[in-house]
Design an enzyme around this catalytic site. Structure first.
Site, PDB file in Angstrom:
ATOM      1  CG  ASP A   1      -0.174  -0.119   2.414  1.00 30.52           C
ATOM      2  OD1 ASP A   1       1.007  -0.632   2.695  1.00 30.52           O
ATOM      3  OD2 ASP A   1      -0.884  -0.318   4.062  1.00 30.52           O
ATOM      4  CB  SER A   2       4.898   2.202  -0.162  1.00 31.37           C
ATOM      5  OG  SER A   2       4.943   1.070  -0.981  1.00 31.37           O
TER       6      SER A   2
ATOM      7  CG  ASP B   1       0.676  -3.513   2.194  1.00 31.92           C
ATOM      8  OD1 ASP B   1       0.089  -4.964   3.224  1.00 31.92           O
ATOM      9  OD2 ASP B   1       1.118  -2.931   1.930  1.00 31.92           O
TER      10      ASP B   1
ATOM     11  CE  LYS C   1       2.948  -5.857   3.461  1.00 30.15           C
ATOM     12  NZ  LYS C   1       2.503  -4.533   4.560  1.00 30.15           N
TER      13      LYS C   1
ATOM     14  CD  GLU D   1      -0.201  -1.636   8.434  1.00 27.55           C
ATOM     15  OE1 GLU D   1      -0.803  -0.614   8.719  1.00 27.55           O
ATOM     16  OE2 GLU D   1       0.729  -1.024   7.262  1.00 27.55           O
TER      17      GLU D   1
ATOM     18  CD  GLU E   1       6.989   0.098   7.731  1.00 27.01           C
ATOM     19  OE1 GLU E   1       7.708   1.294   6.992  1.00 27.01           O
ATOM     20  OE2 GLU E   1       6.674  -0.917   7.386  1.00 27.01           O
TER      21      GLU E   1
END
Length: 263
Positions: free
Chosen positions: A45-46, A84, A113, A115, A182
């Site tokens: 999502d970066s 993501d 992925k 968070e 991270e």
């Protein structure tokens, strides 16, 4: 071409071989990073900040992610594709988390992925039970930066270090096949790596992890801003500006298109 699978990732992990993951958000970059021999391609999502111009990752939608995962999948890479799950796509319920994970797999992701730690363990377990591999993400979790007090190093206090380890163990128990760490204090990342039985893929968390990941735009010097832990291997941004300047000069002078460039 032998496709990289979770079995291959786990084999590397058990053999003590470092695992390499790099982001890609479209067809040409997926082709290039795959040719370079990475193990996993993260459609992160970066992309919101480095490709779409959003102020943060929180503006990224499922529609955005599906579009870019599909573009990467069309490159048919040997590397495993990890998609993501964007902000808001898994927090509400297990059912919604599974539904959105399924959509990413339909678009071409081979794992997803998300968070978070203990608070998302139930979502992780539900997605894994649906037959979809899940990669966890702890430490600096950009989607939750407001709750964490901004972009800052995690694990600096004993309490934070303990919480990170507890979260990592909760994710492992929920069924993740790996965990991204991270911007975590290196000693804490080392301890987590030693105490969990799945690979840790680190970014800004030291050399003692099972593998490393970087954003391709940081590697190539294409990002307007890079975090302090990102190493720039080539100033591609400068090279692009110079190339386009040269093209513009030749157009204005009449040098381009010269003989051989028209018929």
């Amino acid at each position: 071409m032998k496709k990289v699978t979770i079995r291959d990732i786990m084999k590397k992990y058990k053999n003590g071989e470092k695992i390499v993951m790099v982001t890609a958000y479209d067809y040409p970059f997926a082709k290039l990073v795959d040719e370079a021999g990475v193990d996993m391609i993260l459609v992160g999502d970066s992309l919101g900040m480095v490709v779409l111009g959003y102020p943060s990752t929180n503006q990224v939608t499922m529609k955005d992610m599906l579009h870019h995962v599909a573009a990467v999948a069309r490159a048919n890479p040997k590397a495993m594709i990890v998609g993501d799950m964007p902000f808001g796509s898994y927090e509400v319920s297990e059912e919604e988390a599974v539904r959105n994970a399924v959509e990413l797999v339909r678009a071409g992701a081979e794992a997803v992925k998300l968070e978070g730690g203990k608070e998302v363990a139930d979502k992780v377990e539900a997605i894994v039970k649906a037959g979809i591999p899940v990669m966890g993400h702890l430490g600096l979790t950009p989607q939750k930066r407001h709750a964490l007090g901004g972009y800052r190093l995690r694990g600096k206090t004993e309490e934070e270090a303990r919480e990170l380890l507890e979260d990592a163990k909760a994710l492992e128990e929920a069924g993740v096949f790996s965990i991204v760490l991270e911007f975590v204090k290196a000693e804490v990342a080392k301890k987590i790596t030693e105490e969990v039985g799945v690979p840790t893929i680190c970014i800004g968390a030291g050399p003692w992890c099972s593998g490393q990941v970087l954003v391709i735009h940081d590697i190539l010097g294409l990002a307007p801003f890079s975090p302090p832990f990102a190493k720039k291997y080539f100033d591609c941004g400068k090279a692009i500006v110079e190339a386009v300047k040269k093209f513009a000069e030749e157009v204005r002078s009449g040098e381009f298109p010269g003989e051989g460039y028209y018929w």
